[in-house]
Write an enzyme that holds these catalytic residues in place. Structure first.
Site, mmCIF file in Angstrom:
data_model
loop_
_atom_site.group_PDB
_atom_site.id
_atom_site.type_symbol
_atom_site.label_atom_id
_atom_site.label_comp_id
_atom_site.label_asym_id
_atom_site.label_seq_id
_atom_site.Cartn_x
_atom_site.Cartn_y
_atom_site.Cartn_z
ATOM 1 N N GLU A 23 -10.905 -1.725 5.871
ATOM 2 C CA GLU A 23 -10.008 -1.913 6.995
ATOM 3 C C GLU A 23 -10.387 -1.884 8.232
ATOM 4 O O GLU A 23 -10.088 -2.417 9.148
ATOM 5 C CB GLU A 23 -8.772 -0.782 6.646
ATOM 6 C CG GLU A 23 -7.654 -0.724 7.644
ATOM 7 C CD GLU A 23 -6.557 -0.153 7.190
ATOM 8 O OE1 GLU A 23 -5.505 0.376 8.074
ATOM 9 O OE2 GLU A 23 -6.498 0.407 6.009
ATOM 10 N N GLN B 74 0.721 -1.141 -0.161
ATOM 11 C CA GLN B 74 0.095 0.039 -0.069
ATOM 12 C C GLN B 74 0.709 1.305 -0.004
ATOM 13 O O GLN B 74 1.588 1.583 0.950
ATOM 14 C CB GLN B 74 -0.856 -0.141 1.374
ATOM 15 C CG GLN B 74 -2.132 1.062 1.111
ATOM 16 C CD GLN B 74 -2.837 1.113 2.356
ATOM 17 O OE1 GLN B 74 -2.260 1.207 3.653
ATOM 18 N NE2 GLN B 74 -3.934 0.357 2.389
ATOM 19 N N GLY B 75 0.724 1.978 -0.884
ATOM 20 C CA GLY B 75 1.536 3.430 -1.057
ATOM 21 C C GLY B 75 0.521 4.496 -0.900
ATOM 22 O O GLY B 75 0.213 5.344 -1.861
ATOM 23 N N SER C 181 4.265 -1.555 4.205
ATOM 24 C CA SER C 181 4.426 -3.112 4.653
ATOM 25 C C SER C 181 4.519 -4.057 3.343
ATOM 26 O O SER C 181 4.040 -3.875 2.349
ATOM 27 C CB SER C 181 3.331 -3.546 5.635
ATOM 28 O OG SER C 181 3.217 -2.726 6.559
ATOM 29 N N SER D 224 0.346 6.624 2.526
ATOM 30 C CA SER D 224 1.129 7.554 3.621
ATOM 31 C C SER D 224 2.446 8.188 2.734
ATOM 32 O O SER D 224 3.117 7.357 1.994
ATOM 33 C CB SER D 224 1.634 6.897 4.687
ATOM 34 O OG SER D 224 0.423 6.635 5.508
#
Lengths: 294, 382
Positions: free
Chosen positions: B246, B128-129, B163, B131
């Protein structure tokens, strides 16, 4: 699994909430709509409902901060088949034995330190009025030797203790929700620094924590009513006490100086939460009950 | 208020238990935490087993290749796999719980056909890109630029807290496509290949000493326009779909795990003498009450989500209480084990890892903002 309220349960809760919002129902009216016959079988003139319905009703009673021997009267009818007004009183670890509104009672259901239950005729209790912190819940101090009363069976004693604890937790859960609602309503209208105080994060986060505690307590009470598990009942009471007592204190804090006045009536939430905290099973008793399950 | 299984749910649970009982003993030993390629291989092999048995994407819609299970069945899946000690979702987390459901909800038929099957089979891993160093809680302030050049976007910028970046094939990437628009309206969602030229991954060492996440440097990375999900500049709305997933059942497995941890800790306390300490015993009892109630809150939220179709803001109440309770659990563990808490060990590792819980996936402060504004309706400040 569908943990949500059934349609009937939703109607029961909403109907009672509306009735209690419109005005304060007196004891005869509460009796008339069957609050104390909820779990009495239908063939015996009751409503034949279960603990989940009972906690929904007592949650609303707590939200309205109703007075009177609500829990004891319901439990006496449901568990012991006793009519009349009753209060469940546990001999405390410290301090005198206090009975709320003793002169109006028919029975005192006395839980002794050995967990046995004695059913005492209220008229046989030697007692004197004691000045109570909660103005709507006058107290009498039992004096001298307690009369032996009629000893209930061990399973009855366990059920009275468990049901009284759970229904008191439901009262506290309702009171906690009321505290959130009152705090939020005030925070939306009271202005300082040119805006409602509810726009400040310091106040918002106080209210958010109040809601989180109240919500967790509410589902814990519902789940304990469905499972009937003694550990879950103890946990529900623990969480509901915390939600009610801390919620009432935070509600007072949100009200600022007004909260400290007699007229604002916020203190009544806190004083009742303190009283219900000691009813059924207090914090230490709940924690020790939970520890035995670990 | 029904907490027990329906006949169909009981049947689902029984079959799953049988399959887990048969399958788990066949698994190879779990890899070392620092062995990233080994972890990827292990996690994706587990996903493949789930796929072959019909348990991949349990909660995904059938037309997306999932099992189309009810939220209750999904919860049973999470509960039973955790209770049986099955592998955690691991490297498949973003694919199964973020990117996949978003593609299923917002993707074209071609995109669904391209991206979803490899996630379900464990063939492709996503990261996941979202932040950035200057866009954390204020995610919409992200500045990674994407400029249209023919049939591709040219992406330049950086991402952080990513992550599984070292082993991922794809990245669900948020980029700014309109710097002039208000910050929520100039964002676009792209699927970026991690082996594309210009992508550099630099692992970040956490305070626990491990490399659980990484920083991404993006230098003129070309992303085909066909890998854009939703319309250009509509990425914020697309992202909110992801984030609502989420906050649904994402922590259900951990809630089950924590209930077991409290009992394990109580056993350790009995064995080590801490149980004789009344205060400590009562603290453990209080944790038992908290985690039992949190599990009930998961069941409540799932029942609500089942009725309304999407998870509600009630997830924020859970996230808030759960992450704080989890930290309290490991602080209590430190008191139970005494000076051992100063040594490297399983309880210490958990205590260190636990420090992230009130920060990751929306800090506790952000959760309180959400509760205050969306549930309580308190006004926004000036």
């Amino acid at each position: 699994m569908d943990f949500r309220l059934t349609e009937d349960q939703g109607r029961l809760r909403d109907g009672l909430r509306q009735a209690l919002t419109d005005r304060r129902l007196d004891w005869e009216e509460l009796t008339g709509i069957g609050v104390f016959q909820l779990r009495v079988p239908e063939q015996d003139g009751g409503l034949g409902l279960g603990l989940p319905e009972a906690v929904l009703v007592f949650e609303e009673a707590g939200r309205a901060v109703l007075s009177g021997p609500l829990v004891g009267t319901e439990v006496a009818a449901a568990v012991l088949g006793l009519g009349g007004r009753a209060e469940v009183v546990r001999v405390p670890a410290r301090g005198p034995v206090l009975v709320p509104e003793l002169p109006g009672l028919d029975h005192v259901l006395l839980l002794r330190p050995d967990d046995s239950l004695a059913v005492l005729p209220a008229a046989a209790c030697d007692a004197s009025p004691a000045p109570a912190v909660d103005p709507d819940r006058p107290l009498w101090r039992l004096e001298g030797d307690l009369p032996p009363g009629e000893r209930a069976s061990a399973p009855q004693a366990r059920r009275v203790a468990a049901d009284a604890t759970l229904l008191t937790a439901a009262l506290q859960s309702g009171l906690a929700a009321r505290a959130v609602a009152e705090a939020v309503a005030y925070a939306r209208t009271r202005e300082q620094f040119g805006q409602p105080i509810g726009a400040f994060q310091a106040v918002q986060h106080l209210c958010a924590d109040m809601l989180a505690r109240a919500e967790l307590a509410r589902v814990a009470v519902y789940a304990a009513a469905v499972s009937g598990d003694p550990g879950e009942i103890a946990g529900a009471k623990l969480l509901a006490d915390e939600a009610a007592v801390r919620g009432a204190r935070d509600c007072l804090q949100v009200h600022g100086g007004m909260g400290f006045t007699w007229e604002a009536r916020v203190h009544r939430l806190l004083k009742r939460a303190w009283a219900w905290e000691q009813a059924g099973a207090d914090r230490d008793r709940c924690l020790d009950a939970l520890a035995t399950h670990l | 208020m029904q907490l027990s299984d329906t006949p169909a749910e009981a049947d689902f649970r029984r079959r799953l238990r049988e399959w887990l009982g048969k399958t788990l003993p066949e698994l190879p030993p779990a890899p070392e935490p620092a062995d990233w390629p080994g972890r990827r291989a292990y996690d994706t092999a587990w996903q493949r087993r789930l796929f072959d048995a019909g348990y991949a994407g349990v909660h995904w819609p059938v037309d997306a290749g999932g099992r189309g299970a009810t939220p209750s069945e999904h919860l049973i899946f999470l509960e039973e796999t955790e209770l049986a000690g099955a592998p955690y979702v691991g490297a498949n987390f973003v694919g199964l719980l973020h990117a996949g459901p978003t593609v299923a909800a917002e993707g074209t038929p071609e995109q669904r056909a391209r991206f979803l099957p490899p996630i379900l089979r464990g063939d492709e891993v996503w990261c996941q890109g979202f932040s950035e160093p200057d866009a954390g809680s204020d995610l919409a302030a992200l500045r990674t630029r994407a400029v249209r050049d023919g049939d591709a976007y040219v992406v330049t910028g950086g991402k952080i807290w990513t992550s599984h970046a070292e082993v991922a094939d794809w990245c669900e990437l948020l980029v700014r496509t309109d710097p002039q628009a208000p910050k929520h309206r100039g964002i676009t969602w792209l699927a970026m290949r991690m082996d594309a030229p210009g992508v550099t991954v630099r692992p970040l060492r956490t305070l626990a000493g491990t490399t659980e996440f990484a920083e991404l440097f993006l230098d003129e990375v070309r992303v085909p326009v066909g890998d854009r999900l939703g319309a250009e500049n509509d990425g914020w709305r697309v992202t909110m779909v992801t984030l609502s997933f989420e906050r649904g059942t994402a922590f259900a497995s951990e809630a089950v795990a924590c209930r077991r941890e409290v009992r394990r800790l109580a056993r350790a306390a009995r064995a080590g003498g801490a149980w004789d300490d009344l205060e400590l015993r009562r603290e453990l009892a209080s944790l038992e009450a908290e985690f039992t109630a949190l599990w009930r809150l998961v069941q409540w939220n799932v029942s609500e989500a089942a009725a309304r179709g999407v998870p509600g803001a009630g997830g924020s109440v859970f996230k808030l209480r759960f992450s704080e309770a989890r930290q309290r659990l490991y602080d209590t563990a430190a008191r139970v084990v005494g000076t051992e808490a100063l040594l490297d060990g399983p309880w210490t590792a958990q205590r260190l890892q636990g420090l992230s819980y009130t920060i990751a996936a929306g800090t506790s402060q952000i959760q309180r903002n959400i509760v205050a504004r969306r549930i309580l309706g308190l006004p926004k400040g000036r």
